[in-house]
Design an enzyme around this catalytic site. Structure first.
Site, PDB file in Angstrom:
ATOM      1  CG  ASP A  11      -0.380  -0.011   2.523  1.00 29.98           C
ATOM      2  OD1 ASP A  11       0.851  -0.151   2.624  1.00 29.98           O
ATOM      3  OD2 ASP A  11      -1.134   0.128   3.520  1.00 29.98           O
ATOM      4  CB  SER A  12       4.588   1.666  -0.257  1.00 27.46           C
ATOM      5  OG  SER A  12       4.724   0.522  -1.075  1.00 27.46           O
ATOM      6  CG  ASP A  68       0.611  -4.036   2.158  1.00 26.40           C
ATOM      7  OD1 ASP A  68       0.727  -4.878   3.066  1.00 26.40           O
ATOM      8  OD2 ASP A  68       1.410  -3.098   1.987  1.00 26.40           O
ATOM      9  CD  GLU A 124       8.062  -0.059   7.363  1.00 27.10           C
ATOM     10  OE1 GLU A 124       7.100  -0.778   7.040  1.00 27.10           O
ATOM     11  OE2 GLU A 124       8.279   1.078   6.879  1.00 27.10           O
TER      12      GLU A 124
HETATM   13  O1  KIV Z   1       3.585  -1.025   1.637  1.00 27.69           O
HETATM   14  C1  KIV Z   1       4.729  -1.498   1.528  1.00 27.69           C
HETATM   15  O2  KIV Z   1       5.411  -1.333   0.507  1.00 27.69           O
HETATM   16  C2  KIV Z   1       5.255  -2.249   2.655  1.00 27.69           C
HETATM   17  C3  KIV Z   1       6.719  -2.602   2.624  1.00 27.69           C
HETATM   18  C4  KIV Z   1       7.517  -1.405   2.904  1.00 27.69           C
HETATM   19  C5  KIV Z   1       7.036  -3.709   3.562  1.00 27.69           C
HETATM   20  O3  KIV Z   1       4.561  -2.550   3.561  1.00 27.69           O
END
Ligand code: KIV
Length: 284
Positions: free
Chosen positions: A45-46, A84, A183
């Site tokens: 969700d990044s 995610d 993280e």
């Molecule tokens: O949303 C994402 O990309 C993540 C990674 C940084 C682990 O959760």
């Protein structure tokens, strides 16, 4: 090189073995490039930050995640695909969590989901696992809690916080997760969690002792010079590469150097060639 699809058992068996290589992807072409190189592709969700331009991940919806996951899924034949679960699609109640995760598998074609939270999410993880949905946990700096944390800050620096993160890790494992992202925590804590758990730990900003590492692809490709936190290494400088390429293109368009004869179609014969014009992709 392994050519069949990497499964949750393959991931689980890598505990204490060669480090797992994980990366995020959000679109078909980049996913296709990394498919044969990495073990795990996460549609994170990044994407709210690196694709949509938000300051955090909270505006990402389940529809956004399903859309990007399907695009990535079409590109993968080997790498393990995790999607995610976005903010508010699993925290309120378990039936909502099951429906949300189910869409990521059924429509998105992910092999597993990732969700943020430890002890508080244990019963949700357990239910998802019970109904056949593999779960990757995510503890420590959990970006969906950015407001509660008061910013994107390293977690687990006090004895109390360390203890609480350790409990989170054990709760996620006990609930049935097959792996867990650590993280933004001190390397000593990540090492302790990695030693205590039987499932693989995948670190981001958590030091080198984890069973694997993950980075956000646009971050590690150096697409954004304005974002360079300590835990990110730029393995390329695509911001400069793209800037130079588009500047060159703009110069050639304005000077009419592009398109040249070889990029141009002609009604009859190609003046640059003696033979017939070859047009590989278009009919006219
Ligand atoms: O949303 C994402 O990309 C993540 C990674 C940084 C682990 O959760």
């Amino acid at each position: 090189m392994e050519t069949r699809r990497i499964t949750i058992s393959d991931i689980a068996q890598r505990k204490g073995q060669d480090p797992l290589v994980a990366i995020t992807a959000y679109d078909y072409l980049t996913a296709k490039i990394v498919d044969s190189i990495v073990d795990i592709v996460l549609v994170g969700d990044s994407l709210g930050m690196v694709v949509q331009g938000h300051t955090d991940t909270l505006p990402v919806t389940l529809d956004h995640m399903v859309y990007h996951t399907t695009n990535v899924a079409r590109a993968l034949s080997r790498a393990h695909l995790v999607a995610d679960m976005p903010f508010l699609t699993y925290q309120s109640d378990t039936p909502t969590a099951v429906r949300s995760a189910g869409r990521l598998l059924a429509e998105g074609r992910a092999q597993a989901v990732k969700l943020e939270g430890g002890t508080a999410m244990a019963s949700t993880i357990s239910k998802l696992v019970d109904v056949g949905i593999p779960v990757m946990g995510h503890i420590g700096l959990t970006p969906q809690s950015v407001n509660a944390m008061g910013g994107f800050r390293v977690q687990g620096r006090t004895a109390k916080a360390r203890h609480s993160i350790l409990e989170d890790a054990m709760a996620v494992e006990d609930a049935g997760a097959y792996s867990i992202v650590l993280e933004g925590i001190p390397t000593e804590l990540a090492q302790e969690i990695t030693q205590r758990l039987t499932i693989p730990t995948i670190g981001i900003g958590a030091g080198s002792s984890c069973d694997g590492q993950i980075l956000v692809m646009p971050d590690m490709l150096g697409l954004n010079h304005d974002f360079k936190p300590k835990f990110v290494k730029h393995f390329a400088d695509l911001q400069t590469t793209i800037t130079n390429a588009v500047t060159h293109y703009a110069q050639e368009v304005t000077s009419r150097a592009f398109p040249a004869a070889e990029h141009t179609f002609y009604a009859k014969a190609d003046p640059a060639k003696t033979g017939p014009v070859e047009v590989p992709r278009l009919d006219n």
